[in-house]
Design an enzyme around this catalytic site. Structure first.
Site, mmCIF file in Angstrom:
data_model
loop_
_atom_site.group_PDB
_atom_site.id
_atom_site.type_symbol
_atom_site.label_atom_id
_atom_site.label_comp_id
_atom_site.label_asym_id
_atom_site.label_seq_id
_atom_site.Cartn_x
_atom_site.Cartn_y
_atom_site.Cartn_z
ATOM 1 N N ARG A 34 0.815 -1.224 0.000
ATOM 2 C CA ARG A 34 0.000 0.000 0.000
ATOM 3 C C ARG A 34 0.842 1.263 0.000
ATOM 4 O O ARG A 34 0.401 2.320 -0.464
ATOM 5 C CB ARG A 34 -0.965 -0.040 1.193
ATOM 6 C CG ARG A 34 -2.086 -1.025 0.993
ATOM 7 C CD ARG A 34 -2.932 -1.154 2.231
ATOM 8 N NE ARG A 34 -2.559 -2.304 3.030
ATOM 9 C CZ ARG A 34 -2.793 -2.429 4.336
ATOM 10 N NH1 ARG A 34 -3.401 -1.455 4.976
ATOM 11 N NH2 ARG A 34 -2.449 -3.512 4.976
ATOM 12 N N GLU B 232 1.454 -6.000 13.401
ATOM 13 C CA GLU B 232 0.323 -6.112 14.332
ATOM 14 C C GLU B 232 -0.209 -7.543 14.291
ATOM 15 O O GLU B 232 -0.663 -8.068 15.285
ATOM 16 C CB GLU B 232 -0.771 -5.111 13.926
ATOM 17 C CG GLU B 232 -1.941 -5.046 14.901
ATOM 18 C CD GLU B 232 -3.084 -4.157 14.422
ATOM 19 O OE1 GLU B 232 -3.023 -3.612 13.303
ATOM 20 O OE2 GLU B 232 -4.053 -4.033 15.192
HETATM 21 O O1 PRP Z 1 2.960 -0.144 11.787
HETATM 22 P P1 PRP Z 1 2.901 -1.611 11.513
HETATM 23 O O2 PRP Z 1 2.358 -2.401 12.677
HETATM 24 O O3 PRP Z 1 4.173 -2.169 11.023
HETATM 25 O O4 PRP Z 1 1.804 -1.851 10.378
HETATM 26 C C1 PRP Z 1 1.645 -1.024 9.257
HETATM 27 C C2 PRP Z 1 1.910 -1.753 7.971
HETATM 28 O O5 PRP Z 1 0.961 -2.812 7.803
HETATM 29 C C3 PRP Z 1 0.324 -2.672 6.529
HETATM 30 O O6 PRP Z 1 0.994 -3.367 5.518
HETATM 31 P P2 PRP Z 1 0.990 -4.948 5.349
HETATM 32 O O7 PRP Z 1 2.272 -5.491 5.902
HETATM 33 O O8 PRP Z 1 -0.294 -5.498 5.894
HETATM 34 O O9 PRP Z 1 1.121 -5.153 3.787
HETATM 35 P P3 PRP Z 1 0.284 -4.706 2.485
HETATM 36 O O10 PRP Z 1 0.580 -3.242 2.261
HETATM 37 O O11 PRP Z 1 0.894 -5.560 1.434
HETATM 38 O O12 PRP Z 1 -1.191 -4.957 2.705
HETATM 39 C C4 PRP Z 1 0.395 -1.186 6.237
HETATM 40 O O13 PRP Z 1 0.268 -0.897 4.854
HETATM 41 C C5 PRP Z 1 1.752 -0.810 6.783
HETATM 42 O O14 PRP Z 1 2.803 -1.033 5.848
HETATM 43 N N1 ADE Z 2 -5.655 -2.064 11.633
HETATM 44 C C1 ADE Z 2 -5.085 -2.017 10.439
HETATM 45 N N2 ADE Z 2 -5.797 -1.636 9.349
HETATM 46 C C2 ADE Z 2 -5.210 -1.603 8.118
HETATM 47 N N3 ADE Z 2 -3.934 -1.914 7.898
HETATM 48 C C3 ADE Z 2 -3.179 -2.280 8.955
HETATM 49 N N4 ADE Z 2 -1.874 -2.638 9.060
HETATM 50 C C4 ADE Z 2 -1.632 -2.929 10.352
HETATM 51 N N5 ADE Z 2 -2.721 -2.756 11.103
HETATM 52 C C5 ADE Z 2 -3.713 -2.365 10.258
#
Ligand code: PRP
Ligand code: ADE
Length: 178
Positions: free
Chosen positions: A61, A98
């Protein structure tokens, strides 16, 4: 559009990807032309004020917002990738999420020595992803002082962790209580 109006475009999905998680979904925001454009404008203003010479965004993202901001500013974009995707020698770092664990990798040759790189992602939760990205970019000799997000989940204390680590953190909106 104001950040408050942009916030109204974010969809909240309970219990995704695991029970108890309130997923803040930007799909509905990025499919809204004026919302996406306003978001990119706000982030680009802040990245410009931070003196960004390049933008780094985390897969997946972070690519959406980071690349759009870089293009609007006329600076380069550094993809911070999930493992095994880059076709060259990479440097990498493991980190906690998370809801799980993951790994990030970059091409260390993509960053000129000392270049001022601003991190952009859609959301900060625990801050694990952004802290790992900052460390990785610094391993490649970037100067990393600012991280920008569309959404902050302050209840998970990620922005506080980044500030404790000396980074300036800004977000367009927050969802208290995550
Ligand atoms: O602050 P944090 O606890 O590290 O979480 C935030 C991260 O989690 C999500 O990505 P995700 O790893 O789910 O990957 P995606 O973008 O491929 O959905 C979001 O886009 C951040 O990069
Ligand atoms: N609560 C949340 N919603 C969307 N993206 C996330 N990445 C980590 N935590 C998330």
């Amino acid at each position: 559009m104001t950040p408050e109006e942009i916030k109204a475009l974010v969809r909240t999905v309970p219990d995704f990807p695991a029970p108890g998680i309130l997923f803040r979904d930007v799909t509905t925001l990025i499919s809204h032309g004026k919302g996406l454009s306003a978001c990119v404008d706000h982030l680009a203003d802040r990245a410009r004020a931070a003196g960004a010479e390049a933008i780094a965004g985390m897969e997946a993202r972070g690519f959406i917002f980071g690349a759009a901001v870089a293009a609007r500013m006329g600076v380069g974009f550094i993809p911070v990738r999930k493992p095994g995707k880059l076709p060259v020698n990479t440097i990498g770092i493991d980190y906690a999420l998370e809801y799980g664990r993951d790994r990030l990798e970059i091409d260390p040759t993509a960053i000129p020595q000392g270049q001022r790189v601003v991190i952009i992602d859609d959301l900060i939760a625990t801050g694990g992803t952004a802290l790992a990205a900052a460390e990785l970019l610094r391993m490649a000799s970037a100067s990393v002082t600012h991280a920008l997000f569309v959404i902050d989940l302050p209840g998970l204390h990620g922005a506080a962790r980044l500030r404790d680590a000396g980074l300036t953190v800004e977000a367009l909106m927050d969802f208290p209580g995550h």
